[in-house]
Motif scaffolding. Structure first.
Motif, PDB file in Angstrom:
ATOM      1  N   PHE A  52      -0.635 -19.565 -60.190  1.00 30.18           N
ATOM      2  CA  PHE A  52      -0.143 -20.925 -60.317  1.00 30.18           C
ATOM      3  C   PHE A  52      -0.907 -21.832 -59.366  1.00 30.18           C
ATOM      4  O   PHE A  52      -0.749 -21.745 -58.156  1.00 30.18           O
ATOM      5  N   GLY A  53      -1.740 -22.708 -59.871  1.00 32.24           N
ATOM      6  CA  GLY A  53      -2.460 -23.640 -59.006  1.00 32.24           C
ATOM      7  C   GLY A  53      -2.745 -24.913 -59.777  1.00 32.24           C
ATOM      8  O   GLY A  53      -3.365 -24.880 -60.839  1.00 32.24           O
ATOM      9  N   ILE A 102      -5.464 -24.088 -50.366  1.00 33.72           N
ATOM     10  CA  ILE A 102      -5.690 -22.805 -51.035  1.00 33.72           C
ATOM     11  C   ILE A 102      -4.667 -22.634 -52.151  1.00 33.72           C
ATOM     12  O   ILE A 102      -4.990 -22.160 -53.235  1.00 33.72           O
ATOM     13  N   GLY A 103      -3.425 -23.092 -51.874  1.00 31.73           N
ATOM     14  CA  GLY A 103      -2.384 -23.010 -52.891  1.00 31.73           C
ATOM     15  C   GLY A 103      -2.744 -23.780 -54.157  1.00 31.73           C
ATOM     16  O   GLY A 103      -2.391 -23.377 -55.259  1.00 31.73           O
ATOM     17  N   PHE A 104      -3.456 -24.877 -54.021  1.00 30.16           N
ATOM     18  CA  PHE A 104      -3.905 -25.627 -55.200  1.00 30.16           C
ATOM     19  C   PHE A 104      -4.860 -24.788 -56.054  1.00 30.16           C
ATOM     20  O   PHE A 104      -4.997 -25.013 -57.247  1.00 30.16           O
ATOM     21  N   LEU A 105      -5.530 -23.830 -55.395  1.00 32.88           N
ATOM     22  CA  LEU A 105      -6.574 -23.053 -56.083  1.00 32.88           C
ATOM     23  C   LEU A 105      -6.171 -21.634 -56.438  1.00 32.88           C
ATOM     24  O   LEU A 105      -6.771 -21.027 -57.316  1.00 32.88           O
ATOM     25  N   SER A 106      -5.183 -21.079 -55.693  1.00 33.26           N
ATOM     26  CA  SER A 106      -4.977 -19.640 -55.835  1.00 33.26           C
ATOM     27  C   SER A 106      -4.266 -19.299 -57.134  1.00 33.26           C
ATOM     28  O   SER A 106      -3.247 -19.883 -57.462  1.00 33.26           O
ATOM     29  N   GLY A 121       1.944 -20.036 -52.086  1.00 31.31           N
ATOM     30  CA  GLY A 121       0.949 -20.879 -52.743  1.00 31.31           C
ATOM     31  C   GLY A 121       0.519 -20.338 -54.095  1.00 31.31           C
ATOM     32  O   GLY A 121       0.033 -21.074 -54.944  1.00 31.31           O
ATOM     33  N   MET A 122       0.695 -19.045 -54.281  1.00 31.58           N
ATOM     34  CA  MET A 122       0.307 -18.467 -55.569  1.00 31.58           C
ATOM     35  C   MET A 122       1.305 -18.800 -56.665  1.00 31.58           C
ATOM     36  O   MET A 122       0.976 -18.741 -57.846  1.00 31.58           O
TER      37      MET A 122
HETATM   38 NA    NA Z   1      -1.767 -21.400 -56.198  1.00 28.88          NA
END
Ligand code: NA
Ligand code: NA
Lengths: 175, 436, 315
Positions: free
Chosen positions: B383-384, B376-380, B336-337
């Motif tokens: 890259f988000g 969380i991937g959208f935020l971490s 997700g990062m």
């Molecule tokens: Na991310």
């Protein structure tokens, strides 16, 4: 001379950018039209959905270069913001340009082939009962690629010629 | 075929390097993918870039992005958004963090209307961030609330991400929808609790010192500001639940509604419409060109056999089933990062799901944990999507480190929620059991 | 001896019978039969390219082989793509369809049609039926009147002629569309596929008989990659395609039976159109694809071939 070139490029991209920005109204109208037709007249328009996505393709591919020119291609400016203006220029002139040339090259070369093969076979929409020409939205990909290259050229010219205050106008929403 | 570890290192090393030095995100993602495809796959395979561009921009699901952005922009130009925050201030202004809580509520309602995350993040970023900053909220509170609230869009039904997960995993869409509702509301509630506590501990971050109580007559006058936003919400949700509009079409109801609201308020001016169109173009292009680059990158990574590498890693974890479960989620957090959601689903779900079933875990429950990991991937960082979208709508005074910092507490809350749901699966499974 | 490494994109998701049949009986089988000279990595649908761009992707070498569905390419190939994919009101059983391709020579027509796009048509992948699930019972042609049904292409015309309102909608929107009533019915996959899409949760009628009892996908191979193979490997892949095709039908049958039970348990009822009524519907469908004759030469040859075989079968 160079001033003239940037002025022409900027004016050209802005003109078509402003024009395609109005497409969002057409997308809204098309979808509402289909909803009304299906709901009130029990007749589903086979072409509205596809045309609205094709308008989106034009919107994004042709409007994108204009957005780039206006500084809307965002950056992760953790280190970039701390670089001197001179170093920022180097980042864009060498690193960004290298990657952008690859991108533009592929959009024009592979995207051009993608369009040409569609055009050569006279590709028609296969999804609905209408037979719209699919090569038309596909043409936007090489076209958008080419315009993106132009926009970047103008960006570089601004970068090296304009006084600092004017150029870096990153990410503002004001118009 | 390159060695998977070498490919992984070069791909993400290259991406992080170019992102860090400040090459525009869309250009980094596409340029790096292109170089890697040409080097490790074949020059002819570069056709995937225009193909991804075409399929992204002709996707009817994604059409909701410009429509919702237009709605937000029009509501802002017609001062409806301003009126709405004004009304909210009259009601919640006396509570520290009241506006941030109101923002979380609006994001939750937005999540019920949209099946994707980007549209609500950008829309709320345009409306809520300036409104909160203007009313004395700290940067991290304003930004974090919108980034986290926007990510609820894929957890609260409807959700395009859940449908993709359901199709790839063979899980019931209805059960996933039902499973996501309680956790979605729980997350929203936890965000609100956090905002209240933070406002109590650090008043300067949550409305500063400018808070005051309004009289009832002032409150009643302010109600007018909520009228049009409420009508639009009812119209969008109503058109969807009565079957007049599909989920994607209902975004057009919102966009048309914003024009009608402006007309009713006698604030519909052609210059405003034009400038809303202009703003929609700028922000939509930012979003779409990033998605195009990101999908080329994850397609390349998938094609190079990322799945096999992850499979051998997970199978190597042969220990306790809970360790394997935690191991999988760590992989999801790491991916997700650096990768986008659809890419992560494509790579991991076909590998994880059979293992999850073999270990005797509930696939719907795992699905919800998976979706929260995607949120969380959208935020971490680094890259988000939501981080980049916020960067695109906020003024230059906000820097990327501001945005990165702002999401960390919310990531911690979401991680905590995952742990809670692992301990008490009923939070997820109760509603699906009632309904199916 | 030269070794070959290919990428294959399926038209389905992992876990689907059609995916498993391709993985076990095409990829793994050809690897074993060739003593490891060819290895094929299988990817789920959409992992490498969108299926609507399948011809360009395979023709251009993005994947050496893919399972594609002709219905997507009617806009490129012309109406022949629909004939190749399978049309309503024609063949009824998988063996009829197998004979049509392999014994009556339809496969040569298909190779000619797809050859123009740099694609070698290795063979059909016969598929389990594609069915309609509906929120309303459908027991006659008249029940289609006013029905908002998700469909496209030839079928959309067919339903529309019976008074229905065809609605085009992507696969990902069908579930929510049925749930909220944007559509009343959807033509999608076999019972297993419909069950996988959870449609039984939102549409309680399963329509029999199937409008498309024997559709097929096909194995598309990049022309250059195909030409580079030695003859024995070519033969291995030809046979593996057939093995995989029948394995899909067999696996599909098992999954379908189980899915049907599950759906019935969840309250789904079978809604049957009586034979004489369905015969009228099939007649209407035949008129539609027979009109392809006038559209282009290839389609005309296809229609002629299908008409002749149907006559042999006494239909
Ligand atoms: Na991310
Ligand atoms: Na949602």
């Amino acid at each position: 001379m160079l001033d003239g070139i940037t002025r022409i490029i900027d004016g050209f991209l802005a003109a078509i950018g402003r024009f395609v920005s109005l497409f969002v109204l057409a997308m809204i109208a098309l979808i509402v039209l289909e909803m009304v037709s299906r709901g009130a007249l029990s007749y589903s328009l086979s072409w509205t959905q596809e045309i609205s996505t094709w308008l989106l393709t034009v919107f994004v591919m042709i409007g994108g270069p204009y957005a780039l020119l206006r500084g809307h291609f965002v950056r992760v400016d953790i280190f970039f913001a701390r670089l001197s203006r001179q170093n920022q220029k180097y980042v864009d002139t060498f690193l960004s340009t290298t990657l952008l040339v690859l991108f533009v090259g592929v959009l024009v070369w592979r995207g051009g082939d993608f369009f040409l093969s569609s055009f050569a076979m006279g590709e028609r929409s296969a999804t609905g009962a209408w037979a719209g020409p699919v090569w038309l939205p596909k043409l936007m990909i090489p076209l958008g690629g080419g315009l993106l290259g132009l926009a970047w050229l103008s960006h570089l010219l601004h970068l090296w010629r304009d006084p600092p205050a004017q150029t870096s106008e990153p990410n503002t929403v004001s118009m | 075929m390159g060695d998977p570890l070498l490919v992984t290192g070069l791909l993400f090393g290259g991406m992080l390097f170019f992102l860090a030095v400040g090459v525009p995100i869309a250009i980094t993602l596409s340029g790096v993918s292109i170089a890697m495809i040409a080097a490790f796959w074949s020059p002819m395979a570069l056709t995937m870039v225009p193909m991804r561009a075409f399929s992204t921009t002709t996707s009817f699901e994604y059409l909701a992005i410009p429509l919702f952005v237009f709605m937000a922009s029009m509501l802002q130009k017609a001062k409806v958004a301003e009126d709405m925050y004004d009304a909210m201030e009259r009601f919640f202004g006396s509570v520290r963090g009241g506006l941030a809580i109101g923002t979380v509520l609006i994001c939750t309602i937005f999540a019920c209307m949209a099946g994707i995350s980007g549209a609500s993040t950008v829309s709320m970023g345009m409306i809520a961030v300036p409104a909160m900053l203007a009313r004395g909220y700290g940067k991290d509170m304003a930004l974090g609330t919108v980034a986290a609230g926007g990510s609820l869009g894929i957890l609260i039904p409807p959700s395009v991400t859940m449908i993709v997960y359901a199709l790839v995993s063979g899980t019931s869409v209805g059960k996933l929808y039902a499973g996501g509702l309680v956790p979605g509301l729980l997350l929203a509630a936890l965000f609100c609790v956090y905002i209240l506590v933070r406002g109590w501990l650090q008043p300067s971050t949550a409305g500063g010192t400018s808070i005051r109580a309004y009289s009832w007559s002032e409150k009643l006058v302010g109600l007018r500001g909520l009228f049009f936003p409420l009508v639009i919400v009812v119209a969008v949700l109503g058109s969807m639940f009565t079957g007049i509009a599909s989920v994607s079409e209902s975004a057009a109801v919102g966009a048309a509604g914003s024009l009608i609201a402006a007309l009713c308020l006698r604030r519909l001016r052609w210059t405003d419409v034009k400038s809303a169109c202009h703003e929609t173009l700028m922000l939509s292009c930012m979003i779409f060109w990033i998605i195009i680059g990101a999908s080329a990158l994850s397609t390349f990574y998938t094609g190079m056999g990322a799945g096999r590498m992850i499979e051998s890693f997970v199978l190597g974890l042969e220990v306790n089933r809970w360790v394997i479960l935690v191991g999988m989620q760590l992989i999801l957090l790491l991916m997700g990062m650096v990768l986008d959601t659809v890419g992560i689903i494509m790579i991991t779900v076909p590998i994880f799901l059979p293992i999850i079933l073999a270990l005797g875990f509930d696939p719907v429950w795992f699905g919800i944990l998976f979706i929260i990991n995607m949120e969380i991937g959208f935020l971490s960082p680094p890259f988000g999507y939501n981080l980049f979208y916020l960067r695109g709508v906020t003024p230059p005074s906000i820097t990327m480190p501001d945005i990165y910092r702002s999401v960390l507490p919310f990531i911690a809350i979401m991680t905590g929620a995952i742990v809670l749901m692992m301990a008490v699966p009923e939070i997820v499974l109760w509603l699906p059991r009632q309904l199916f | 001896q030269e070794k070959f490494h290919w990428r294959l994109q399926s038209n389905l998701n992992t876990g689907d019978p059609g995916y498993i049949a391709v993985q076990k009986k095409f990829a793994e089988l050809s690897n074993k039969m060739s003593n490891g000279r060819i290895t094929i990595d299988v990817f789920p649908v959409g992992a490498l390219f969108p299926i609507s761009d399948g011809l360009e992707a395979v023709g251009g070498g993005l994947a050496e082989v893919a399972v594609l569905t002709g219905g997507y390419y009617a806009g490129k190939i012309g109406p022949f793509a629909n004939l190749e994919n399978g049309v309503p009101g024609s063949l009824h059983t998988p063996l009829e369809r197998y004979n049509f391709f392999y014994k009556k020579g339809f496969i040569d027509l298909a190779r000619e049609a797809y050859g123009k796009y740099g694609v070698y048509y290795l063979g059909p992948q016969l598929s389990p039926r594609w069915d309609i699930m509906s929120k309303k019972p459908i027991t006659s042609m008249a029940d289609f009147k006013g029905l908002k049904i998700r469909s496209f292409g030839l079928e959309a015309k067919w339903y529309s002629n019976m008074g229905a309102t065809p609605v085009f909608m992507g696969g990902g929107e069908i579930y929510t569309g049925l749930a909220t009533g944007v559509i009343d019915a959807a033509r999608w996959a076999s019972p297993a596929g419909n069950f996988n899409g959870s449609f039984h949760e939102v549409a309680k009628y399963y329509v029999e008989p199937s409008p498309l009892p024997v559709p097929n996908n096909f194995f598309a191979v990049n022309k250059r990659a195909w030409d580079a193979l030695p003859d024995d490997l070519k033969a291995i892949l030809e046979e593996a395609a057939i093995a995989s095709s029948f394995d899909y039908l067999a696996l599909g049958e098992m999954h379908d039976a189980k899915a049907m039970q599950e759906m019935k348990k969840a309250g789904v009822q079978v809604s049957t159109i009586p034979p004489e009524e369905f015969a009228k519907m099939e007649e209407a469908a035949r008129a539609l694809w027979r009109a392809y004759e006038k559209e282009d030469a290839l389609a005309a040859r296809g229609v002629k071939m299908l008409n002749e075989y149907l006559a042999e079968l006494g239909r």
